[in-house]
Design a protein around this motif. Structure first.
Motif, PDB file in Angstrom:
ATOM      1  N   PHE A   1      -3.090   3.896   8.680  1.00  0.00           N
ATOM      2  CA  PHE A   1      -2.345   5.045   9.183  1.00  0.00           C
ATOM      3  C   PHE A   1      -2.243   5.089  10.707  1.00  0.00           C
ATOM      4  O   PHE A   1      -1.235   5.548  11.234  1.00  0.00           O
ATOM      5  N   TYR A  10       1.055  12.159   8.244  1.00  0.00           N
ATOM      6  CA  TYR A  10       1.361  10.763   7.916  1.00  0.00           C
ATOM      7  C   TYR A  10       2.279  10.694   6.701  1.00  0.00           C
ATOM      8  O   TYR A  10       1.982  11.263   5.644  1.00  0.00           O
ATOM      9  N   LEU A  62       1.309   9.727   2.661  1.00  0.00           N
ATOM     10  CA  LEU A  62      -0.142   9.544   2.788  1.00  0.00           C
ATOM     11  C   LEU A  62      -0.809   9.257   1.438  1.00  0.00           C
ATOM     12  O   LEU A  62      -1.560   8.294   1.305  1.00  0.00           O
TER      13      LEU A  62
END
Length: 206
Positions: free
Chosen positions: A133, A166, A169
Motif C-alpha cells: 500500500f 487506499y 484495500l
C-alpha cells in the motif's frame, strides 16, 4: 505479554488489559515509550503526550526512549515498553541496528511489550503487507522486509480509516493473504490483541 494495537491504549478495555498484566513491586513501575517510529519528530510526535498520559493513568512513571540514541539493553530496566507508530521501514531498520530483538523478546516474555500501528507491524514476521500500500515510505530502501518476528500474527492497523485511503484495500489484503498463505488481522482504532509470546497464542482480542 505482547499487546498489538491499532492506535494505542485508546479504549478502556485495552487499559484494563494492561492493568491485569502489571506486576507491581516496591517502588514506582517504569515504562519506556519508544519514539523512534517517527524519524522526524520523535519525542515531539503529536501522539506522545496522549501515550504518556495513558501510561501514567496506569501507574507508570514514563521515560521517552530513542533507539537511535540509547542502547536497547537499557530497556531491561523497565516494566513496560511501548513502541509508537510512524514509519515501519525506518523503525525496523533502527531495531536491527540497535540489535533490539533479543531485548524485546525477553520483555514480551517476562514483562509487557506494547506496539501500535507501525510499532505493532514490525514486531510480526514481516512488514511486506504495508509494502503493498505505501512503498513510498521505504525511505531506507530496505530490501529485506522480515520483521522482528516476536509473533506470527500480522496486523493491518487503522482498517476502517485505511478503507477510504487506499483503493481496493480489502481486495488487495485478501490477495496478499492468498499469495503468502497467511491471515491478516484487521484492527480498527481502539482495538488490539493480547498474545502470549511463549506459545504465540491469542489471549484476548478486543
Amino acid at each position: 505479554m505482547l499487546l498489538l494495537c491499532s492506535n494505542g491504549l485508546t479504549c478502556e478495555n485495552l487499559l484494563d488489559c494492561v492493568r491485569q498484566e502489571i506486576h507491581f513491586h516496591s517502588g514506582e513501575p517504569r515504562a519506556a515509550l519508544i519514539v523512534t517510529g517517527d524519524p522526524i519528530y520523535k519525542e515531539k510526535n503529536y501522539h506522545v503526550p496522549r501515550c504518556v498520559q495513558e501510561l501514567e493513568s496506569l501507574g507508570f512513571g514514563v521515560d521517552l526512549f530513542d533507539l537511535d540514541k540509547q542502547p536497547a539493553q537499557t530497556l531491561f530496566s523497565y516494566d513496560c515498553v511501548e513502541l509508537i507508530g510512524g514509519n515501519p521501514y525506518t523503525l525496523l531498520e533502527a531495531l536491527r541496528k540497535s540489535q533490539a530483538r533479543p531485548v524485546l523478546q525477553t520483555l514480551a516474555r517476562d514483562k509487557l511489550l506494547i506496539g501500535w500501528s507501525a510499532g505493532a507491524m514490525v514486531l510480526g514476521p514481516t512488514i511486506a503487507l504495508i509494502d503493498q500500500f505505501a512503498p513510498e515510505m521505504n525511505l531506507p530502501d530496505l530490501t529485506d522486509l522480515t520483521g522482528i518476528h516476536l509473533t506470527n500474527v500480522q496486523i493491518l492497523p487503522h482498517y476502517q480509516r485505511f478503507l477510504s485511503r487506499y483503493e481496493q484495500l480489502e481486495n488487495r489484503c485478501q490477495h496478499y493473504e492468498q499469495t503468502f498463505h497467511c491471515t491478516v488481522l484487521r484492527l480498527n482504532d481502539g482495538e488490539g490483541i493480547m498474545i502470549d509470546s511463549q506459545n504465540d497464542n491469542f489471549v484476548k482480542i478486543f
